[in-house]
Scaffold this active site. Structure first.
Site, mmCIF file in Angstrom:
data_model
loop_
_atom_site.group_PDB
_atom_site.id
_atom_site.type_symbol
_atom_site.label_atom_id
_atom_site.label_comp_id
_atom_site.label_asym_id
_atom_site.label_seq_id
_atom_site.Cartn_x
_atom_site.Cartn_y
_atom_site.Cartn_z
ATOM 1 C CE1 TYR A 142 40.149 42.990 39.445
ATOM 2 C CE2 TYR A 142 39.701 41.441 37.663
ATOM 3 C CZ TYR A 142 40.416 42.505 38.180
ATOM 4 O OH TYR A 142 41.395 43.094 37.406
ATOM 5 C CB SER B 72 39.996 43.099 33.893
ATOM 6 O OG SER B 72 40.285 41.728 34.049
ATOM 7 C CD GLU C 161 39.188 36.948 35.395
ATOM 8 O OE1 GLU C 161 38.046 36.523 35.695
ATOM 9 O OE2 GLU C 161 40.163 36.200 35.179
#
Length: 341
Positions: free
Chosen positions: A151, A127, A129
């Protein structure tokens, strides 16, 4: 007929990937967590012909069993606790599922193949992120990670353990560092779908306000259907490598509001949007935008759906869904008039 095993089959990516693989002639197996999972009927309706297997990324024996049954040529690990906001409230579960779950899936393949891991091609859903507090813009495969949420931290572990199994066991394992990708199948807790669903309901008079957090956060938003094609392309190459998948364009939440409200004829959305501190992140990621030139050069991959087309697609789908809801449960119309259809 090639076999593919998909974890996270009930999510938007799992559904789009399942459709893609079935169209290509694969036998597709989907991992489903829990007894009486309410999403099973939806998956079976969307993906007729799929074979569902019980399994959980927090339970290694169930993953070994799934690999033994499916005998996959390709494994796509899409399963995760994927809502970033929730990861602060359920940090341990996020780490167990989104992080250690990748390790368990790789171990399941290693054990089920008697250490001949290269027989199975493995895709890990990494990801954007992971970049978090970005070190450079745009972000590419070589950009350092600085995750800003549980996360993001869990995804970073999953990414590096995939690299480690590739280097340690010769696994044919790749990671796709996917930037934000959306669709009408996106969960309503995500900001994109929260906005498009809210806009549809406001336009039809069924809702008055949308409560949001940071309106200035900027993301690189693409269409999930385009991005699963990139996943498949990664596993068709004989050399396993990692790839950034992105559009290369960044838009703010305000831009998303402009596009969504504009699609239903509302020029000024400020009366319909309120900022709520509950939706602010403890540690914000201000801007993400990816450089997908490696995927373009080596995979011949390019996004087909642009930002405004994506937003319009999502608003139209939510208008249709909201009309169906209102037909079943009528409410007084007090909003803007939207053409039928």
């Amino acid at each position: 007929m090639p076999h593919a095993l998909i974890t996270g089959i009930t999510g938007q990516d799992g559904l789009y990937l399942g459709e893609l693989l079935l169209d290509k002639g694969y036998e597709v197996f989907g991992l489903v967590r829990g007894q009486s999972n309410p999403k099973v009927a939806m998956v079976e309706k969307t993906l007729p012909g799929i074979r569902l297997l019980a399994g959980d990324l927090t339970d290694l024996p169930s993953l070994i069993g799934a690999v033994e049954v499916a005998q996959p040529d390709e494994v796509y690990n899409l399963g995760a606790i994927s809502f970033v906001g929730l990861s602060w409230r359920q940090a341990e579960l996020t780490g167990e599922t989104t992080g250690i779950g990748v390790l368990r899936m790789l171990e399941a393949i290693r054990i089920a193949t008697s250490d001949e891991m290269s027989r199975v091609r493995f895709y890990q859903a990494s990801s954007s992120e992971m970049f978090g507090k970005v070190r450079e813009t745009p972000q590419r495969e070589t950009t350092a990670f600085h995750p800003r949420s549980p996360y993001g931290v869990a995804k970073t572990f999953g990414h590096y353990i995939t690299v480690n199994y590739r280097e340690s066991y010769g696994a044919h394992a790749v990671s796709g560092i996917l930037f934000n990708h959306e669709s009408p199948r996106r969960g309503t807790e995500f900001v994109t779908r929260k906005i498009t669903r809210g806009v549809a309901r406001i336009a039809l008079g069924a809702q008055e306000k949308i409560a949001l957090g940071n309106l200035d956060a900027r993301r690189d938003w693409g269409f999930a259907g385009d991005y699963v094609d990139a996943m498949w392309r990664m596993l068709q190459r004989d050399t396993p490598e990692d790839y950034v998948i992105a559009t290369g364009e960044t838009h703010s939440v305000r831009d998303l509001l402009d596009a969504a409200f504009g699609h239903v004829g509302i020029a000024d959305w400020s009366p319909y949007v309120v900022q709520d501190p509950r939706f602010l992140r403890p540690a914000e990621v201000d801007v993400l935008v990816g450089d997908a030139s490696k995927a373009r050069d080596l995979l011949d991959w390019r996004p087909a759906v642009d930002f405004r087309t994506l937003v319009a697609m999502m608003v139209d789908a939510d208008l249709a869904a909201a009309r169906g809801e209102l037909d079943r449960e009528p409410v007084p119309t007090r909003g803007h008039t939207v053409p039928p259809g």
